[in-house]
Write a protein that holds these residues in place. Structure first.
Motif, mmCIF file in Angstrom:
data_model
loop_
_atom_site.group_PDB
_atom_site.id
_atom_site.type_symbol
_atom_site.label_atom_id
_atom_site.label_comp_id
_atom_site.label_asym_id
_atom_site.label_seq_id
_atom_site.Cartn_x
_atom_site.Cartn_y
_atom_site.Cartn_z
ATOM 1 N N MET A 126 23.821 -49.239 -31.270
ATOM 2 C CA MET A 126 25.539 -48.979 -31.297
ATOM 3 C C MET A 126 25.194 -48.430 -29.727
ATOM 4 S SD MET A 126 28.855 -47.831 -33.418
ATOM 5 C CE MET A 126 28.385 -46.060 -32.416
ATOM 6 N N SER A 127 24.496 -47.258 -30.155
ATOM 7 C CA SER A 127 24.671 -46.227 -28.961
ATOM 8 C C SER A 127 24.440 -47.189 -27.254
ATOM 9 C CB SER A 127 23.912 -45.233 -28.438
ATOM 10 O OG SER A 127 22.978 -44.860 -28.934
ATOM 11 N N VAL A 128 22.746 -47.933 -27.230
ATOM 12 C CA VAL A 128 23.398 -47.861 -25.913
ATOM 13 C C VAL A 128 23.445 -49.474 -25.940
ATOM 14 C CG1 VAL A 128 20.958 -49.908 -25.800
ATOM 15 C CG2 VAL A 128 20.373 -47.755 -26.903
ATOM 16 N N GLU A 129 24.557 -50.460 -27.272
ATOM 17 C CA GLU A 129 25.664 -51.526 -26.631
ATOM 18 C C GLU A 129 26.778 -50.437 -26.084
ATOM 19 O OE1 GLU A 129 26.668 -52.578 -30.407
ATOM 20 O OE2 GLU A 129 24.533 -54.219 -30.742
ATOM 21 N N ALA A 130 27.070 -48.717 -26.528
ATOM 22 C CA ALA A 130 28.179 -48.323 -26.134
ATOM 23 C C ALA A 130 27.643 -47.810 -23.686
ATOM 24 C CB ALA A 130 28.636 -47.584 -25.849
ATOM 25 N N GLY A 131 26.549 -48.302 -23.951
ATOM 26 C CA GLY A 131 25.819 -47.579 -22.454
ATOM 27 C C GLY A 131 25.202 -46.685 -22.757
ATOM 28 N N ALA A 132 24.705 -46.226 -23.347
ATOM 29 C CA ALA A 132 23.318 -45.144 -23.639
ATOM 30 C C ALA A 132 21.979 -45.869 -22.749
ATOM 31 C CB ALA A 132 23.235 -44.760 -25.700
ATOM 32 N N ALA A 192 20.958 -40.463 -23.981
ATOM 33 C CA ALA A 192 22.038 -39.708 -22.805
ATOM 34 C C ALA A 192 23.391 -40.519 -22.629
ATOM 35 C CB ALA A 192 21.079 -39.032 -21.722
ATOM 36 N N PHE A 193 23.963 -40.607 -22.112
ATOM 37 C CA PHE A 193 25.350 -40.895 -21.353
ATOM 38 C C PHE A 193 25.695 -41.139 -19.861
ATOM 39 C CE2 PHE A 193 26.295 -41.004 -26.451
ATOM 40 C CZ PHE A 193 26.335 -42.316 -26.731
ATOM 41 N N PHE A 194 25.663 -41.601 -19.194
ATOM 42 C CA PHE A 194 26.011 -41.334 -17.416
ATOM 43 C C PHE A 194 27.087 -42.031 -17.367
ATOM 44 C CE2 PHE A 194 21.139 -41.066 -17.906
ATOM 45 C CZ PHE A 194 21.401 -39.204 -18.275
ATOM 46 N N HIS A 195 27.770 -41.647 -16.825
ATOM 47 C CA HIS A 195 29.486 -42.236 -16.252
ATOM 48 C C HIS A 195 29.323 -43.760 -15.952
ATOM 49 C CE1 HIS A 195 32.510 -38.793 -16.915
ATOM 50 N NE2 HIS A 195 31.229 -38.272 -16.613
ATOM 51 N N GLU A 196 28.360 -43.890 -15.094
ATOM 52 C CA GLU A 196 28.521 -45.066 -14.348
ATOM 53 C C GLU A 196 28.133 -46.123 -15.331
ATOM 54 O OE1 GLU A 196 26.328 -47.342 -10.782
ATOM 55 O OE2 GLU A 196 26.090 -45.741 -11.013
ATOM 56 N N GLU A 197 27.430 -46.026 -16.483
ATOM 57 C CA GLU A 197 26.938 -47.092 -17.033
ATOM 58 C C GLU A 197 27.912 -47.328 -18.357
ATOM 59 O OE1 GLU A 197 24.775 -44.900 -16.375
ATOM 60 O OE2 GLU A 197 22.911 -45.208 -15.427
ATOM 61 N N VAL A 198 27.940 -45.885 -19.073
ATOM 62 C CA VAL A 198 29.527 -46.004 -19.922
ATOM 63 C C VAL A 198 30.601 -46.860 -19.436
ATOM 64 C CG1 VAL A 198 31.009 -44.677 -21.294
ATOM 65 C CG2 VAL A 198 28.499 -43.943 -20.934
ATOM 66 N N GLU A 199 31.080 -46.193 -18.207
ATOM 67 C CA GLU A 199 31.878 -46.715 -17.730
ATOM 68 C C GLU A 199 31.901 -48.933 -17.387
ATOM 69 O OE1 GLU A 199 35.222 -46.082 -14.250
ATOM 70 O OE2 GLU A 199 33.732 -45.559 -13.581
ATOM 71 N N LYS A 230 34.563 -53.972 -19.640
ATOM 72 C CA LYS A 230 33.780 -55.641 -20.685
ATOM 73 C C LYS A 230 34.017 -55.064 -22.085
ATOM 74 C CE LYS A 230 30.136 -55.749 -17.982
ATOM 75 N NZ LYS A 230 28.217 -55.876 -17.579
ATOM 76 N N ASN A 231 34.873 -53.726 -22.898
ATOM 77 C CA ASN A 231 35.169 -54.304 -24.249
ATOM 78 C C ASN A 231 36.416 -54.801 -24.196
ATOM 79 O OD1 ASN A 231 36.470 -53.712 -26.996
ATOM 80 N ND2 ASN A 231 35.120 -51.770 -26.783
ATOM 81 N N PRO A 232 36.815 -55.994 -24.786
ATOM 82 C CA PRO A 232 37.820 -56.651 -24.798
ATOM 83 C C PRO A 232 39.023 -55.691 -25.562
ATOM 84 C CG PRO A 232 35.864 -57.407 -26.431
ATOM 85 C CD PRO A 232 35.357 -56.395 -25.641
ATOM 86 N N TYR A 233 38.220 -54.356 -25.991
ATOM 87 C CA TYR A 233 39.649 -53.830 -26.908
ATOM 88 C C TYR A 233 40.102 -52.173 -26.013
ATOM 89 C CZ TYR A 233 38.712 -56.219 -31.025
ATOM 90 O OH TYR A 233 38.406 -56.999 -32.433
ATOM 91 N N HIS A 234 39.354 -52.743 -24.428
ATOM 92 C CA HIS A 234 39.403 -50.955 -23.979
ATOM 93 C C HIS A 234 40.536 -51.088 -23.581
ATOM 94 C CE1 HIS A 234 39.408 -53.439 -19.896
ATOM 95 N NE2 HIS A 234 39.634 -52.441 -19.444
ATOM 96 N N PRO A 235 41.075 -51.976 -23.513
ATOM 97 C CA PRO A 235 43.050 -52.139 -22.777
ATOM 98 C C PRO A 235 44.196 -50.822 -24.064
ATOM 99 C CG PRO A 235 42.197 -53.995 -22.182
ATOM 100 C CD PRO A 235 41.568 -53.566 -23.489
#
Length: 237
Positions: free
Chosen positions: A172-178, A199-206, A211-216
């Motif tokens: 799940m973390s990789v799916e979130a950009g980890a 590790a989570f880094f800004h550029e990859e996570v953003e 792209k997450n349809p729920y982000h709004p």
């Protein structure tokens, strides 16, 4: 929430970012703080007693020593909690923080590759009652979305992740950009259970977050952080 088939209504989710020490929170958030603590304490006490048969006392200082507690509520009930603590590797105390006991020198170098200001994210908690609810998006992914939102709002160079393999948290973390750093590492905090260090880094996570349809929806809830407009909170911070 009595109907197991109820679909999540994002408009009924509230987000709170609390100080770990209750006295540092405004009086009107003390009841939110107490509910958040009970959610965390009951969930992890059940986890240690039923999964590991430890019957150990879970002390409150693990909660109160944190810089921030992210607490999510649904229809007035706390359903998820995450801890945040900021460390800087220029501080001699950072490398001796117990959180990093399972981190190898190589994993730590990977975590620090973009800077020494690290946001420790821990105690990824979803209340047992809510884990059993059927929703159009799993509760843990909702918590993950808000965790990423918190990180993106921070000035940290990176955010940690010690993700339990048996619960699918590494995936799940990789799916979130980890970024995976070390896989299937025995974790002393979970009786040697295997975890993935990421590790989570800004550029990859953003990139993933947008792209997450729920982000709004995440953004809309975040704007109501602590029951006030987040833009106003920043003005008075």
């Amino acid at each position: 929430m009595n109907d197991e088939k109820e679909i999540i209504d994002f408009d009924k989710i509230d987000a709170y970012l609390l100080f770990g020490n209750m006295k540092n929170n405004p009086q009107n958030l003390h009841s939110i703080y107490q509910k958040s603590f009970r959610c965390w304490h009951e969930t992890w006490t059940d986890y240690f007693n039923n999964e590991y048969k430890l019957n150990a006392k879970l002390n409150s200082n693990e909660f109160t020593r944190q810089d921030e507690i992210l607490a999510l509520f649904y229809q007035g009930e706390c359903f998820a909690v995450t801890f945040f603590k900021e460390v800087n590797w220029g501080d001699d105390t950072a490398s001796l923080d117990a959180y990093f006991n399972s981190w190898s020198p190589e994993a730590l170098l990977g975590l620090r590759q973009k800077g020494d200001n690290i946001l420790i994210c821990s105690q990824f908690t979803v209340a047992k009652k809510f884990r059993q609810q059927k929703t159009d998006i799993p509760w843990k992914y909702i918590l993950s979305g808000f965790n990423m939102k918190r990180f993106l709002e921070s000035t940290a160079d990176a955010m940690t992740g010690t993700m339990r393999v048996s619960k699918g948290m590494g995936r799940m973390s990789v799916e979130a950009g980890a970024t995976p750093l070390s896989l299937n590492v025995p974790c002393p905090d979970h009786e040697g259970e295997a975890v993935d260090l990421v590790a989570f880094f800004h550029e990859e996570v953003e990139a993933v977050y947008l792209k997450n349809p729920y982000h709004p929806k995440f953004d809309s809830v975040w704007e109501r952080l602590n029951g006030r407009l987040y833009s106003q909170l920043r003005l008075v911070a």
